[in-house]
Design a protein around this motif. Structure first.
Motif, short mmCIF file in Angstrom:
data_model
loop_
_atom_site.label_atom_id
_atom_site.label_comp_id
_atom_site.label_asym_id
_atom_site.label_seq_id
_atom_site.Cartn_x
_atom_site.Cartn_y
_atom_site.Cartn_z
N THR A 53 0.88 -1.17 0.00
CA THR A 53 0.00 0.00 0.00
C THR A 53 0.92 1.23 0.00
O THR A 53 2.14 1.09 0.18
CB THR A 53 -0.87 0.02 1.27
N ASN A 55 1.66 3.34 2.22
CA ASN A 55 2.51 3.42 3.41
C ASN A 55 3.63 2.39 3.37
O ASN A 55 4.75 2.66 3.84
CB ASN A 55 1.66 3.23 4.68
N ILE A 83 -3.22 -7.71 5.34
CA ILE A 83 -3.89 -6.95 6.41
C ILE A 83 -5.36 -7.36 6.59
O ILE A 83 -6.16 -6.61 7.11
CB ILE A 83 -3.71 -5.42 6.25
N GLN A 87 -1.93 -8.64 10.64
CA GLN A 87 -1.47 -7.51 11.47
C GLN A 87 -1.86 -7.67 12.93
O GLN A 87 -1.41 -6.90 13.78
CB GLN A 87 -1.99 -6.17 10.90
N PHE A 88 -2.72 -8.66 13.20
CA PHE A 88 -3.13 -8.88 14.60
C PHE A 88 -2.42 -10.10 15.21
O PHE A 88 -2.75 -10.51 16.32
CB PHE A 88 -4.65 -9.06 14.69
N LYS A 100 -0.43 -2.00 12.27
CA LYS A 100 -0.54 -1.54 10.88
C LYS A 100 0.81 -1.68 10.20
O LYS A 100 1.86 -1.48 10.82
CB LYS A 100 -0.99 -0.08 10.82
N GLU A 117 5.50 3.01 12.22
CA GLU A 117 5.09 4.27 11.59
C GLU A 117 6.07 4.56 10.44
O GLU A 117 7.28 4.72 10.65
CB GLU A 117 5.06 5.46 12.56
N SER A 118 5.52 4.67 9.23
CA SER A 118 6.39 4.79 8.05
C SER A 118 7.30 6.02 8.13
O SER A 118 8.46 5.95 7.72
CB SER A 118 5.54 4.83 6.78
N1 LIG Z 1 0.49 6.18 10.02
C1 LIG Z 1 0.77 4.82 9.67
C2 LIG Z 1 -0.38 4.26 8.87
C3 LIG Z 1 -0.22 2.81 8.53
C4 LIG Z 1 -1.48 2.23 7.93
O1 LIG Z 1 -2.55 2.83 7.97
N2 LIG Z 1 -1.36 1.01 7.38
C5 LIG Z 1 -2.52 0.34 6.82
C6 LIG Z 1 -2.24 -0.06 5.38
S1 LIG Z 1 -1.88 1.34 4.39
C7 LIG Z 1 -2.81 -0.92 7.60
O2 LIG Z 1 -1.91 -1.64 7.99
N3 LIG Z 1 -4.10 -1.21 7.85
C8 LIG Z 1 -4.52 -2.37 8.56
C9 LIG Z 1 -5.49 -2.06 9.64
O3 LIG Z 1 -5.88 -0.90 9.79
O4 LIG Z 1 -5.90 -2.99 10.36
C10 LIG Z 1 2.07 4.75 8.87
O5 LIG Z 1 2.35 5.69 8.13
O6 LIG Z 1 2.83 3.77 9.01
#
Ligand SMILES: N[C@@H](CCC(=O)N[C@@H](CS)C(=O)NCC(=O)O)C(=O)O
Length: 296
Positions: A53, A55, A83, A87-88, A100, A117-118
């Motif tokens: 994605t 990120n 995901i 992720q859990f 995430k 955090e990216s």
């Molecule tokens: N602020 C975080 C955002 C990370 C994020 O939102 N990742 C999403 C994919 S783009 C994710 O893992 N979503 C899975 C979930 O919300 O359970 C970053 O920049 O690392």
């Protein structure tokens, strides 16, 4: 404007699992692991757990840029985290308590360092290798400002606009309008900055560009939410120029296909454990075969 549906919030919100739309299976109001699942560890100093994605792509582009600059210590294993549940897993939550992607384990020193955090991962890598982050002065301040601008702005693009335009079970004019307006404002912010600067921090390509490009470059290329025409992204000529320049970088082309599980088979490298994987392990080459585990 269309009539909003009548909804009076109750005194205390409760979790209605049936009501979660497309993401009902992953969205929960609680944190923490749901199951035991160890993370694999490969042979390289850096272990990335991610998905392609925007990120996730920030980090794989960064790692490919570092390798292209000759930083051998940036060799990495990129493991796929789907995901819809991975992720859990307990191992992933130990690396990122926020569940995430992306998450990084830096195993280059005597004690592994977790980074999530990216934006934080980009900063960690830039400081570790002394690369893609100006050392001082206005350029450094610009780089960090645009990096943090991205972290604060993209949720309006993804969680706001993208969610209501593409994913919400009903099209709510108020929500789409509100977030379309904000995203167009953000594109204009970038367009004005890029009118008299080649890159976001100035004349140097930095982690600010690496953070912003997968989101706003993707949007400018019409790759996000099928919304290119709706947002008239072509009108942002400077964003278009910058987007296309980064898209030509070999490291960006490599980084954007790592941990990708959709699109053209040749643009999907589910896992990356070696530089040669780009030539031999994309899905057009290996079909549905599960990638061979990295040699540990
Ligand atoms: N602020 C975080 C955002 C990370 C994020 O939102 N990742 C999403 C994919 S783009 C994710 O893992 N979503 C899975 C979930 O919300 O359970 C970053 O920049 O690392």
């Amino acid at each position: 404007m269309t009539e909003p549906s009548a909804y009076t919030p109750p005194k205390v919100w409760t979790w209605n699992k049936e009501n979660g739309g497309q993401f009902a299976s992953i969205n929960r109001p609680i944190a923490g692991p749901t199951h035991d699942e160890e993370l694999p560890i490969g042979r390289h100093p850096l272990q990335l757990y991610s998905l392609a994605t925007p990120n996730g792509v920030k980090v794989t582009v960064m790692l490919e840029e570092l390798l292209a600059l000759g930083h051998r210590g940036a060799e990495y294993d990129a493991w796929l985290i789907k995901i819809d549940g991975n992720q859990f897993g307990s191992g992933f939550v130990e690396v990122n308590p926020n569940s995430k992607i992306p998450a990084l384990m830096d195993r280059s020193g005597p004690t592994p360092i977790r980074v999530f955090e990216s934006g934080s991962i980009l900063l960690h890598l830039a400081e570790k290798f002394g690369a893609l982050l100006p050392a001082s002065g206005q350029a450094r301040a610009e780089c960090l400002s645009w990096l943090f601008w991205q972290m604060g702005s993209a949720p309006y693009l993804g969680g706001g606009f993208g969610h209501f335009y593409a994913y919400a079970p009903t099209k709510i004019e108020y929500a789409i309008d509100r977030f379309a307006m904000e995203v167009k404002r953000q594109l204009d912010v970038l367009n004005r900055r890029l009118a008299d600067h080649e890159y976001l921090a100035g004349d140097q390509y930095t982690i600010a560009d690496i953070a912003v490009w997968p989101w706003y470059g993707g949007l400018a290329q019409g790759l996000l939410y099928g919304a290119g025409e709706f947002l008239n992204v072509q009108e942002y000529a400077n964003v278009q120029r910058w987007t296309n320049a980064i898209a030509k970088r070999p490291a960006a082309q490599r980084g954007r296909i790592v941990n990708r599980t959709w699109g053209e088979p040749s643009s999907q490298l589910h896992e990356r454990h070696d530089a040669s994987d780009f030539d031999t392990k994309t899905q057009d080459k290996i079909g549905d075969k599960i990638p061979e585990p990295a040699k540990v």
